[in-house]
Write a protein that holds these residues in place. Structure first.
Motif, PDB file in Angstrom:
ATOM      1  N   MET A   1      14.742  15.953  -0.300  1.00  0.00           N
ATOM      2  CA  MET A   1      13.456  15.407  -0.728  1.00  0.00           C
ATOM      3  C   MET A   1      12.823  14.655   0.434  1.00  0.00           C
ATOM      4  N   ALA A   2      11.510  14.769   0.574  1.00  0.00           N
ATOM      5  CA  ALA A   2      10.796  14.135   1.682  1.00  0.00           C
ATOM      6  C   ALA A   2      10.924  12.621   1.612  1.00  0.00           C
ATOM      7  N   SER A   3      10.886  11.973   2.789  1.00  0.00           N
ATOM      8  CA  SER A   3      10.972  10.518   2.836  1.00  0.00           C
ATOM      9  C   SER A   3       9.718   9.900   2.243  1.00  0.00           C
ATOM     10  N   LEU A   4       9.833   8.649   1.857  1.00  0.00           N
ATOM     11  CA  LEU A   4       8.691   7.969   1.250  1.00  0.00           C
ATOM     12  C   LEU A   4       7.616   7.694   2.300  1.00  0.00           C
ATOM     13  N   PRO A   5       6.337   7.887   1.927  1.00  0.00           N
ATOM     14  CA  PRO A   5       5.261   7.637   2.883  1.00  0.00           C
ATOM     15  C   PRO A   5       5.002   6.138   3.024  1.00  0.00           C
ATOM     16  N   LEU A   6       4.318   5.758   4.087  1.00  0.00           N
ATOM     17  CA  LEU A   6       3.875   4.377   4.235  1.00  0.00           C
ATOM     18  C   LEU A   6       2.899   4.052   3.102  1.00  0.00           C
ATOM     19  N   VAL A   7       2.881   2.798   2.680  1.00  0.00           N
ATOM     20  CA  VAL A   7       2.025   2.390   1.579  1.00  0.00           C
ATOM     21  C   VAL A   7       0.851   1.572   2.110  1.00  0.00           C
ATOM     22  N   PRO A   8      -0.368   2.106   2.049  1.00  0.00           N
ATOM     23  CA  PRO A   8      -1.527   1.298   2.443  1.00  0.00           C
ATOM     24  C   PRO A   8      -1.756   0.195   1.421  1.00  0.00           C
ATOM     25  N   SER A   9      -2.354  -0.887   1.832  1.00  0.00           N
ATOM     26  CA  SER A   9      -2.598  -2.001   0.918  1.00  0.00           C
ATOM     27  C   SER A   9      -3.653  -1.628  -0.120  1.00  0.00           C
ATOM     28  N   VAL A  10      -3.616  -2.314  -1.248  1.00  0.00           N
ATOM     29  CA  VAL A  10      -4.643  -2.103  -2.272  1.00  0.00           C
ATOM     30  C   VAL A  10      -6.020  -2.408  -1.694  1.00  0.00           C
ATOM     31  N   GLN A  11      -6.083  -3.406  -0.817  1.00  0.00           N
ATOM     32  CA  GLN A  11      -7.360  -3.792  -0.216  1.00  0.00           C
ATOM     33  C   GLN A  11      -7.931  -2.661   0.648  1.00  0.00           C
ATOM     34  N   LEU A  12      -7.065  -2.023   1.447  1.00  0.00           N
ATOM     35  CA  LEU A  12      -7.537  -0.914   2.282  1.00  0.00           C
ATOM     36  C   LEU A  12      -8.007   0.250   1.408  1.00  0.00           C
ATOM     37  N   ILE A  13      -7.235   0.564   0.364  1.00  0.00           N
ATOM     38  CA  ILE A  13      -7.615   1.655  -0.541  1.00  0.00           C
ATOM     39  C   ILE A  13      -8.949   1.344  -1.208  1.00  0.00           C
ATOM     40  N   ALA A  14      -9.093   0.109  -1.699  1.00  0.00           N
ATOM     41  CA  ALA A  14     -10.324  -0.292  -2.380  1.00  0.00           C
ATOM     42  C   ALA A  14     -11.528  -0.217  -1.449  1.00  0.00           C
ATOM     43  N   ALA A  15     -11.330  -0.489  -0.170  1.00  0.00           N
ATOM     44  CA  ALA A  15     -12.436  -0.442   0.785  1.00  0.00           C
ATOM     45  C   ALA A  15     -12.838   0.999   1.110  1.00  0.00           C
ATOM     46  N   ARG A  16     -11.865   1.925   1.090  1.00  0.00           N
ATOM     47  CA  ARG A  16     -12.170   3.297   1.496  1.00  0.00           C
ATOM     48  C   ARG A  16     -12.690   4.182   0.359  1.00  0.00           C
ATOM     49  N   LEU A  17     -12.317   3.860  -0.872  1.00  0.00           N
ATOM     50  CA  LEU A  17     -12.755   4.709  -1.984  1.00  0.00           C
ATOM     51  C   LEU A  17     -14.282   4.838  -2.051  1.00  0.00           C
ATOM     52  N   PRO A  18     -15.060   3.757  -1.914  1.00  0.00           N
ATOM     53  CA  PRO A  18     -16.523   3.918  -1.947  1.00  0.00           C
ATOM     54  C   PRO A  18     -17.067   4.719  -0.770  1.00  0.00           C
ATOM     55  N   GLU A  19     -16.341   4.733   0.351  1.00  0.00           N
ATOM     56  CA  GLU A  19     -16.755   5.553   1.493  1.00  0.00           C
ATOM     57  C   GLU A  19     -16.492   7.028   1.222  1.00  0.00           C
TER      58      GLU A  19
END
Length: 364
Positions: A1-19
């Motif tokens: 099974m593939a290794s776990l990916p890095l986890v971006p912060s909720v803040q980074l995700i929240a900033a990019r979704l509107p973009e």
């Protein structure tokens, strides 16, 4: 099974979704709000990215907590994933959401939002009613949250993802909304059906008015003409006295006239198919409500209009806009709603006796 990916912060995700999901995206609120950012975070946390054969279920989003989210090492993540799927799981003291919030996670954020936008995939062969985990991030969508991706490179990656994943209709809608916002910052020049031009003050109302005259009129009217155009503050921009006189109509500017009056001169020389369209532009003010429709009908009859030849239109920039959502319950039955971002479509609010759906469907 593939290794776990890095986890971006909720803040980074929240900033990019509107973009990633611009204005005009269908059900945009579902894919840019905090619940969407947290849902994407949990998928990263579990490692639920396309190709890894790891999946989440909505209850894992509601069971996540700030304390758990801060534990980002692989062992903690794997242990929480197993525990959160267990029938003997213990909910944290301060979970992100109440247990019954899994329905909006599933029905709004996932099914009506991220899945429709092809940002999330569903595991095949799992029944709809199953409690098994079945949601994962689409691989190229997940790549957009790489913290090392920024600036122009991020913009290029987002544009490429949109082009390959969003439908042509969705891209067109987003583009038109963006154009409307850009036009609203500058003086708006409107070209009438007869080629005449008029300038409107900058603003969203002017952008929608321009679309009504330049796009709606030629699409939905046979032989359109502009009889009246005003701006906010009742400033009269255009008033065709010659056409009004020829049609035997009387326009009294002291009355509460709509933003735009269009005339469809029709194709029948007898004028039997002539239509007068009262249009309200909604960027801040109200739509053609029941009360407004009664007032306009009375004014029209007093001015010499024939009620059989009247139509009422409320024009918005986009059906995902707050203006439409706030006004939709007020729009009058027996009128139409139209959106500049989806110019080929129109909503008819039918009134009168019920009609069988089979008669309303287009012929096949």
């Amino acid at each position: 099974m593939a290794s776990l990916p890095l986890v971006p912060s909720v803040q980074l995700i929240a900033a990019r979704l509107p973009e990633i999901f611009p204005e005009g995206t269908e059900n945009r609120n579902y894919v840019v709000r905090e619940m969407a950012a947290r849902t994407v975070f949990v998928m990263f946390y579990v490692g639920a990215v396309q190709g890894a054969d790891r999946w989440i279920r909505p209850s894992q989003v509601t069971d996540m907590s700030d304390e758990q989210a801060a534990q980002a090492d692989d062992e903690a993540r794997k242990a929480w994933t197993a525990q959160s799927l267990s029938s003997k799981k213990d909910r944290p003291a301060k979970p992100w959401y109440a247990p019954n919030s899994r329905e909006p996670v599933r029905d709004e954020t996932l099914r009506s939002g991220l899945i429709v936008c092809r940002a999330v995939i569903e595991r095949e062969g799992i029944p709809t009613t199953s409690s098994l985990p079945k949601y994962a991030l689409e691989a190229e969508f997940a790549a957009l949250f790489d913290p090392s991706l920024s600036g122009a490179d991020l913009g290029v990656a987002i544009a490429a993802w949109r082009d390959s994943h969003l439908s042509k209709a969705a891209l067109s809608r987003a583009r038109l909304v963006k154009q409307g916002a850009a036009v609203a910052r500058d003086a708006v020049v409107v070209t009438f059906p007869n080629g005449e031009k008029r300038s409107l003050a900058p603003g969203p109302s002017s952008s929608i008015a321009k679309a009504v005259i330049e796009v709606f009129a030629p699409k939905f009217l046979k032989q359109p003409a502009v009889l009246w155009l005003s701006e906010s503050g009742n400033k009269v921009v255009a008033r065709d006295e010659g056409l009004a006189t020829a049609l035997g109509l009387k326009i009294d500017p002291s009355k509460a006239l709509p933003d735009i009056i269009l005339v469809d001169l029709g194709e029948d020389v007898s004028g039997s198919d002539m239509l007068v369209v009262f249009a309200e532009v909604v960027a801040s003010d109200g739509p053609v409500s029941r009360e407004r429709k009664v007032v306009l009908t009375t004014l029209a009859l007093e001015a010499g209009f024939d009620e059989r030849h009247l139509a009422f239109l409320t024009a918005f920039m986009d059906r995902g806009s707050s203006q439409f959502k706030k006004s939709v319950t007020e729009i009058a039955w027996g009128s139409f709603a139209w959106f500049a971002s989806e110019p080929d479509h129109i909503i008819e609010l039918r009134e009168g006796q019920p009609t069988k759906l089979s008669r309303l469907l287009p012929p096949k």
